[in-house]
Design an enzyme around this catalytic site. Structure first.
Site, PDB file in Angstrom:
ATOM      1  N   ASN A  43      51.994  40.897  67.702  1.00  0.00           N
ATOM      2  CA  ASN A  43      51.385  41.920  66.983  1.00  0.00           C
ATOM      3  C   ASN A  43      49.959  41.698  66.495  1.00  0.00           C
ATOM      4  O   ASN A  43      49.688  40.158  66.110  1.00  0.00           O
ATOM      5  CB  ASN A  43      52.250  42.616  65.771  1.00  0.00           C
ATOM      6  CG  ASN A  43      52.516  41.465  64.852  1.00  0.00           C
ATOM      7  OD1 ASN A  43      52.734  40.374  64.930  1.00  0.00           O
ATOM      8  ND2 ASN A  43      52.622  41.876  63.653  1.00  0.00           N
ATOM      9  N   ILE A  44      49.168  42.461  66.744  1.00  0.00           N
ATOM     10  CA  ILE A  44      47.557  42.116  66.358  1.00  0.00           C
ATOM     11  C   ILE A  44      47.230  43.217  65.452  1.00  0.00           C
ATOM     12  O   ILE A  44      47.014  44.353  65.672  1.00  0.00           O
ATOM     13  CB  ILE A  44      46.693  42.144  67.413  1.00  0.00           C
ATOM     14  CG1 ILE A  44      47.377  41.319  68.623  1.00  0.00           C
ATOM     15  CG2 ILE A  44      45.357  41.936  67.184  1.00  0.00           C
ATOM     16  CD1 ILE A  44      46.588  41.214  70.020  1.00  0.00           C
ATOM     17  N   GLU A  56      55.239  44.354  71.207  1.00  0.00           N
ATOM     18  CA  GLU A  56      56.019  44.908  72.616  1.00  0.00           C
ATOM     19  C   GLU A  56      54.911  45.573  73.522  1.00  0.00           C
ATOM     20  O   GLU A  56      54.572  45.303  74.654  1.00  0.00           O
ATOM     21  CB  GLU A  56      56.975  45.840  72.489  1.00  0.00           C
ATOM     22  CG  GLU A  56      58.070  45.398  71.527  1.00  0.00           C
ATOM     23  CD  GLU A  56      57.995  45.483  70.120  1.00  0.00           C
ATOM     24  OE1 GLU A  56      56.706  45.362  69.478  1.00  0.00           O
ATOM     25  OE2 GLU A  56      58.730  45.752  69.101  1.00  0.00           O
TER      26      GLU A  56
HETATM   27  N1  THU Z   1      55.536  45.719  64.655  1.00  0.00           N
HETATM   28  C1  THU Z   1      55.786  45.093  65.997  1.00  0.00           C
HETATM   29  O1  THU Z   1      54.632  44.289  66.330  1.00  0.00           O
HETATM   30  N2  THU Z   1      56.664  45.562  66.859  1.00  0.00           N
HETATM   31  C2  THU Z   1      57.523  46.429  66.191  1.00  0.00           C
HETATM   32  O2  THU Z   1      58.702  46.419  67.155  1.00  0.00           O
HETATM   33  C3  THU Z   1      57.724  46.730  65.001  1.00  0.00           C
HETATM   34  C4  THU Z   1      56.387  46.601  64.137  1.00  0.00           C
HETATM   35  C5  THU Z   1      54.550  45.070  63.945  1.00  0.00           C
HETATM   36  C6  THU Z   1      53.379  46.021  63.513  1.00  0.00           C
HETATM   37  C7  THU Z   1      52.765  45.436  62.264  1.00  0.00           C
HETATM   38  O3  THU Z   1      52.017  44.486  62.440  1.00  0.00           O
HETATM   39  C8  THU Z   1      54.018  44.926  61.666  1.00  0.00           C
HETATM   40  O4  THU Z   1      54.932  44.611  62.655  1.00  0.00           O
HETATM   41  C9  THU Z   1      54.377  45.485  60.349  1.00  0.00           C
HETATM   42  O5  THU Z   1      54.784  46.750  60.717  1.00  0.00           O
END
Ligand code: THU
Length: 136
Positions: A43-44, A56
């Site tokens: 996640n970024i 994802e």
């Molecule tokens: N996030 C993801 O990367 N994938 C997910 O399936 C759920 C949420 C991230 C987004 C954000 O950076 C952090 O988790 C908190 O929501």
């Protein structure tokens, strides 16, 4: 052939690059292509919040931009503590993006670590997590 546990370990590796100064929630994804390559994503986040990209989608956008369009599975790990002791399920937006490229029987593998070095796994199909999905 890579097994579910190995793919989960790759997702943990991917989470190490998470850029999440706002939520402090690190997510990693490991996407397995039909020709057995693995694309990692994290996640970024962004100061504007809404421009955050989930792990994802990072993985799938990396793969598609490298010419890959057929996928078998994705493993996802997420944690606020780096202990990865709860399952992290993909958000609705990511499920929809996966459905653009992946078949209904595409595997979504979730993991959590409850005891030291013991990974518990859950496995779903995309169809189970996104029934009746929108397609054109
Ligand atoms: N996030 C993801 O990367 N994938 C997910 O399936 C759920 C949420 C991230 C987004 C954000 O950076 C952090 O988790 C908190 O929501």
């Amino acid at each position: 052939m890579i097994n579910n546990e190995e793919l989960i370990l790759k997702a943990i590796e991917a989470a190490k690059n998470s850029y999440s100064p706002y939520s402090k929630f690190k997510v990693g994804a490991a996407l397995l292509t039909s020709d057995n390559e693995i694309y990692l994503g994290c996640n970024i986040e962004n100061a504007s919040y809404s421009l955050t990209n989930c792990a994802e989608r990072t993985a799938i956008f990396k793969a598609v931009s490298e010419g890959k369009k057929e996928f078998k599975a994705i493993a996802i790990m997420g944690s606020a503590t780096e202990e990865f002791d709860e399952y992290c399920t993909p958000c609705g937006a990511c499920r929809q993006v996966l459905s653009e490229f992946c078949e209904p029987n595409f595997k979504i593998i979730l993991g959590r670590i409850k005891e030291k070095n013991k990974i518990e796994l859950k496995e779903y199909t995309l169809k189970e997590l996104l029934p009746e999905s929108f397609v054109l």
